[in-house]
Write a protein that holds these residues in place. Structure first.
Motif, PDB file in Angstrom:
ATOM      1  N   PRO A 118       2.070  -1.928  -6.388  1.00  0.00           N
ATOM      2  CA  PRO A 118       0.769  -2.094  -7.166  1.00  0.00           C
ATOM      3  C   PRO A 118       0.019  -3.047  -6.289  1.00  0.00           C
ATOM      4  O   PRO A 118      -0.100  -3.653  -5.407  1.00  0.00           O
ATOM      5  CB  PRO A 118       1.379  -2.909  -8.392  1.00  0.00           C
ATOM      6  N   MET A 119      -1.459  -2.766  -7.019  1.00  0.00           N
ATOM      7  CA  MET A 119      -2.701  -3.211  -5.999  1.00  0.00           C
ATOM      8  C   MET A 119      -3.284  -4.108  -7.150  1.00  0.00           C
ATOM      9  O   MET A 119      -3.441  -3.924  -8.501  1.00  0.00           O
ATOM     10  CB  MET A 119      -3.651  -2.017  -5.958  1.00  0.00           C
ATOM     11  N   LEU A 120      -3.695  -5.458  -6.670  1.00  0.00           N
ATOM     12  CA  LEU A 120      -4.214  -6.477  -7.434  1.00  0.00           C
ATOM     13  C   LEU A 120      -5.481  -6.748  -6.930  1.00  0.00           C
ATOM     14  O   LEU A 120      -5.796  -6.991  -5.560  1.00  0.00           O
ATOM     15  CB  LEU A 120      -3.441  -7.701  -7.354  1.00  0.00           C
ATOM     16  N   SER A 121      -6.759  -6.841  -7.547  1.00  0.00           N
ATOM     17  CA  SER A 121      -8.064  -6.962  -7.203  1.00  0.00           C
ATOM     18  C   SER A 121      -8.331  -8.029  -7.045  1.00  0.00           C
ATOM     19  O   SER A 121      -8.008  -9.236  -7.586  1.00  0.00           O
ATOM     20  CB  SER A 121      -8.994  -6.319  -8.384  1.00  0.00           C
ATOM     21  N   VAL A 122      -8.965  -8.268  -5.551  1.00  0.00           N
ATOM     22  CA  VAL A 122      -9.538  -9.633  -5.043  1.00  0.00           C
ATOM     23  C   VAL A 122     -10.923  -9.471  -4.871  1.00  0.00           C
ATOM     24  O   VAL A 122     -11.377 -10.409  -4.351  1.00  0.00           O
ATOM     25  CB  VAL A 122      -8.811 -10.200  -3.920  1.00  0.00           C
ATOM     26  N   ILE A 161       3.292  -6.547  -3.828  1.00  0.00           N
ATOM     27  CA  ILE A 161       1.880  -6.159  -4.301  1.00  0.00           C
ATOM     28  C   ILE A 161       1.207  -6.140  -3.129  1.00  0.00           C
ATOM     29  O   ILE A 161       1.197  -6.474  -2.022  1.00  0.00           O
ATOM     30  CB  ILE A 161       1.747  -7.304  -5.321  1.00  0.00           C
ATOM     31  N   HIS A 162      -0.010  -5.570  -3.398  1.00  0.00           N
ATOM     32  CA  HIS A 162      -1.212  -5.333  -2.086  1.00  0.00           C
ATOM     33  C   HIS A 162      -2.497  -5.779  -2.900  1.00  0.00           C
ATOM     34  O   HIS A 162      -2.901  -5.169  -3.843  1.00  0.00           O
ATOM     35  CB  HIS A 162      -1.083  -4.003  -1.577  1.00  0.00           C
ATOM     36  N   PRO A 163      -3.253  -6.633  -2.131  1.00  0.00           N
ATOM     37  CA  PRO A 163      -4.714  -6.692  -2.748  1.00  0.00           C
ATOM     38  C   PRO A 163      -5.530  -5.693  -2.489  1.00  0.00           C
ATOM     39  O   PRO A 163      -5.351  -4.678  -1.720  1.00  0.00           O
ATOM     40  CB  PRO A 163      -5.037  -7.919  -1.845  1.00  0.00           C
ATOM     41  N   SER A 164      -6.638  -5.686  -3.292  1.00  0.00           N
ATOM     42  CA  SER A 164      -7.503  -4.427  -3.322  1.00  0.00           C
ATOM     43  C   SER A 164      -8.948  -4.906  -4.005  1.00  0.00           C
ATOM     44  O   SER A 164      -9.013  -5.940  -4.190  1.00  0.00           O
ATOM     45  CB  SER A 164      -6.909  -3.239  -4.128  1.00  0.00           C
ATOM     46  N   ASP A 224       0.258   1.553  -9.641  1.00  0.00           N
ATOM     47  CA  ASP A 224       0.569   2.338  -8.444  1.00  0.00           C
ATOM     48  C   ASP A 224      -0.643   2.977  -7.948  1.00  0.00           C
ATOM     49  O   ASP A 224      -1.827   2.640  -8.231  1.00  0.00           O
ATOM     50  CB  ASP A 224       1.368   3.528  -8.823  1.00  0.00           C
ATOM     51  N   ALA A 225      -0.683   3.566  -6.522  1.00  0.00           N
ATOM     52  CA  ALA A 225      -1.937   4.331  -6.012  1.00  0.00           C
ATOM     53  C   ALA A 225      -1.323   5.278  -5.324  1.00  0.00           C
ATOM     54  O   ALA A 225      -0.280   5.441  -4.694  1.00  0.00           O
ATOM     55  CB  ALA A 225      -2.536   2.962  -5.249  1.00  0.00           C
ATOM     56  N   PRO A 226      -2.667   6.209  -4.956  1.00  0.00           N
ATOM     57  CA  PRO A 226      -2.064   7.478  -4.412  1.00  0.00           C
ATOM     58  C   PRO A 226      -1.989   7.365  -2.898  1.00  0.00           C
ATOM     59  O   PRO A 226      -2.860   7.755  -2.203  1.00  0.00           O
ATOM     60  CB  PRO A 226      -2.976   8.366  -4.817  1.00  0.00           C
ATOM     61  N   PHE A 227      -1.223   6.647  -2.322  1.00  0.00           N
ATOM     62  CA  PHE A 227      -1.109   6.607  -0.626  1.00  0.00           C
ATOM     63  C   PHE A 227      -0.410   7.790  -0.025  1.00  0.00           C
ATOM     64  O   PHE A 227       0.362   8.408  -0.519  1.00  0.00           O
ATOM     65  CB  PHE A 227      -0.127   5.207  -0.230  1.00  0.00           C
ATOM     66  N   LEU A 228      -1.034   8.082   1.053  1.00  0.00           N
ATOM     67  CA  LEU A 228      -0.889   9.351   1.577  1.00  0.00           C
ATOM     68  C   LEU A 228       0.163   9.196   2.710  1.00  0.00           C
ATOM     69  O   LEU A 228       0.253   7.924   3.281  1.00  0.00           O
ATOM     70  CB  LEU A 228      -2.179  10.010   2.342  1.00  0.00           C
ATOM     71  N   GLY A 229       0.778   9.878   3.258  1.00  0.00           N
ATOM     72  CA  GLY A 229       1.536  10.103   4.459  1.00  0.00           C
ATOM     73  C   GLY A 229       0.780   9.952   5.654  1.00  0.00           C
ATOM     74  O   GLY A 229      -0.463  10.328   5.705  1.00  0.00           O
ATOM     75  N   LEU A 230       1.281   9.325   6.749  1.00  0.00           N
ATOM     76  CA  LEU A 230       0.503   9.485   7.889  1.00  0.00           C
ATOM     77  C   LEU A 230       1.227   9.624   9.249  1.00  0.00           C
ATOM     78  O   LEU A 230       2.417   9.171   9.080  1.00  0.00           O
ATOM     79  CB  LEU A 230      -0.021   7.980   7.927  1.00  0.00           C
ATOM     80  N   ARG A 231       0.882  10.452  10.079  1.00  0.00           N
ATOM     81  CA  ARG A 231       1.435  10.409  11.307  1.00  0.00           C
ATOM     82  C   ARG A 231       0.307  10.291  12.661  1.00  0.00           C
ATOM     83  O   ARG A 231      -0.800  10.710  12.199  1.00  0.00           O
ATOM     84  CB  ARG A 231       2.244  11.508  11.792  1.00  0.00           C
ATOM     85  N   GLU A 232       0.736  10.208  13.788  1.00  0.00           N
ATOM     86  CA  GLU A 232      -0.271   9.821  15.020  1.00  0.00           C
ATOM     87  C   GLU A 232      -0.040  10.881  16.006  1.00  0.00           C
ATOM     88  O   GLU A 232       1.228  11.352  16.233  1.00  0.00           O
ATOM     89  CB  GLU A 232      -0.535   8.479  15.381  1.00  0.00           C
TER      90      GLU A 232
END
Length: 450
Positions: free
Chosen positions: A374-378, A194-197, A204-212
């Motif tokens: 999933p994202m859990l609101s805090v 899980i991840h706080p939000s 679920d949530a629309p996370f993007l790909g990332l490179r640097e």
């Protein structure tokens, strides 16, 4: 003359935008049917034992989360965090291996039969320099530890194996990709976390790909007043590159992102800068669009060198890229059902499409094995992650609730997966139809000159 006070500040306008998105998501929740899962899972008695175990663990889990919040450590330096987790597991008779899979601050513990299916519960615990737990990874860790410990007494009923995997450096090192390359997910059938939000709870949530990419320009030093014509200005090149990226932004896909900083630009005004550098992040919703964006940015860098008579070198992917998260809807629906049972309203990510356009290395796991994030609101809607404001919210009553709700819902979901062969088959079928396991290191090549 226009009165500047007639306009809201950028921060006020941004907060209002996020609050509008949250209201839109709430409206969607009011009209959307509740998500449910048709599978039997582990059964009510197993779920009840999990809930009781989480209740018994409450003081220890909240104590762990608060200790991590008060003592933040950046990625690859989370030594005290890992020690705290290992100590808590040891108090419950579980031996954890620190330094797992070649990373000093990774951790692995397992329980169960060693036969049948295996599910990994993932814990993050790294913090942000200067901000601390402005992304709430202490909550992720406490919930994951709670889920794992709550599973231990029911594994004799469910069969299979539960793994707790501590994954360092999500913020600055793509730790899960490093763990995957070292074999951490070999033999694992699914992964959950899980991840706080802020704002609504999301399955679920629309996370993007990332490179640097780091870009460096080399010119020729000269006296900036007496002989500027003898110089070739590397700072001009890096500024031109930065402006070129800024011009690119209006002609890229809505979900694409490019953002960066100039890290070196000379030392004294009376010397034409011989060297200058910048550091950029690129993000996109698909691997294909991230590759195309990378090529376009590379050409901007080369164009800036041509404009200024300097030479350019680019260094892509000092940290392995993150790929977009591939959510497993079957598993996410099961989690949403359990979280709803704890009195929370859970939306699919499609109901709040602009709620999360960050990136996570869980994406690199999700294209190897089925996974959920999933994202859990805090925190209230409009509270941006990666801020001191969010860090403050992440130690309150809502954060405590997220730890306990997240632990119980994760443990129930894992128990269901271990117990129910029909659920496992549906999870695997969805994963296969979405493309199956991908070779992540080969997904994104280094951009080259056309």
């Amino acid at each position: 003359m226009t009165d500047a006070t007639a306009f809201p500040s950028a921060s006020d306008a941004g907060r209002a935008h996020l609050e509008r998105l949250a209201r839109r998501a709430a409206d969607a929740a009011a009209s959307a049917p509740a998500r449910s899962s048709p599978y039997e899972g582990a059964g009510l008695d197993v779920h009840a034992r999990i809930d009781a175990a989480v209740e018994d663990l409450e003081a220890e889990l909240l104590g762990l989360g608060r200790a991590l919040h008060a003592d933040p450590e950046p990625g690859f330096e989370e030594h005290r965090a890992v020690a705290r987790v290992a100590d808590l597991l040891r108090a419950h008779g579980i031996t954890a291996r620190t330094g797992a899979h070649g990373l000093p601050t990774a951790l692995r513990a397992s329980a169960g039969s060693g036969d049948g299916p295996t599910v990994a519960v993932l814990a993050e615990y790294d913090a942000l320099p200067g901000i601390g737990h402005g992304c709430g990874h202490h909550i992720i860790c406490a919930a994951a530890v709670g889920a794992f410990l709550a599973l231990v007494p029911v594994l004799e009923r469910t069969g299979g194996t539960a793994v707790l995997l501590g994954t360092p450096a999500e913020e600055n090192g793509t730790g899960k990709e490093l763990l995957a390359r070292a074999g951490a997910f070999d033999g694992v059938d699914a992964a959950v976390m899980i991840h706080p939000s802020s704002g609504p709870d999301l399955s679920d949530a629309p996370f993007l790909g990332l490179r640097e990419v780091v870009v460096e320009y080399t010119g020729r030093a000269a006296h900036a007043s007496a002989a500027p014509f003898m110089g070739r200005n590397a700072l001009d090149a890096v500024v031109a590159a930065y402006q070129g990226v800024a011009a690119l932004r209006q002609h890229i896909l809505p979900d694409d992102r490019v953002h960066g900083v100039i890290t070196e630009g000379g030392s004294r005004p009376n010397v034409v800068p011989e060297r200058a550098a910048a550091h950029f992040y690129l993000r996109a919703a698909t691997v294909e669009s991230l590759a195309e964006l990378s090529d376009r940015v590379q050409r901007i860098f080369e164009g800036a060198a041509a404009m200024t008579g300097t030479t350019v070198t680019t260094r892509w992917d000092d940290c392995p890229p993150c790929v977009p998260v591939r959510h497993n809807d079957v598993l996410a629906a099961r989690f949403a059902q359990h979280l709803t049972g704890r009195g929370r309203t859970v939306l699919p990510g499609s109901a709040a499409p602009d709620s999360a356009l960050g990136s996570t290395d869980l994406g690199n796991v999700s294209v190897r094995i089925p996974a959920i994030h999933p994202m859990l609101s805090v925190a209230p809607a409009g509270t941006a992650l990666h801020t001191a404001e969010f860090a403050a919210c992440a130690q309150g009553a809502e954060a405590d609730r997220a730890v306990l709700d997240g632990a119980a819902a994760l443990a129930r979901t894992v128990a269901d997966h271990l117990s129910d062969s029909d659920l496992r088959a549906a999870v695997e079928r969805e994963f296969t139809e979405a493309g199956g396991a991908l070779d992540v290191p080969k997904l994104l090549s280094t951009p080259t000159s056309p």
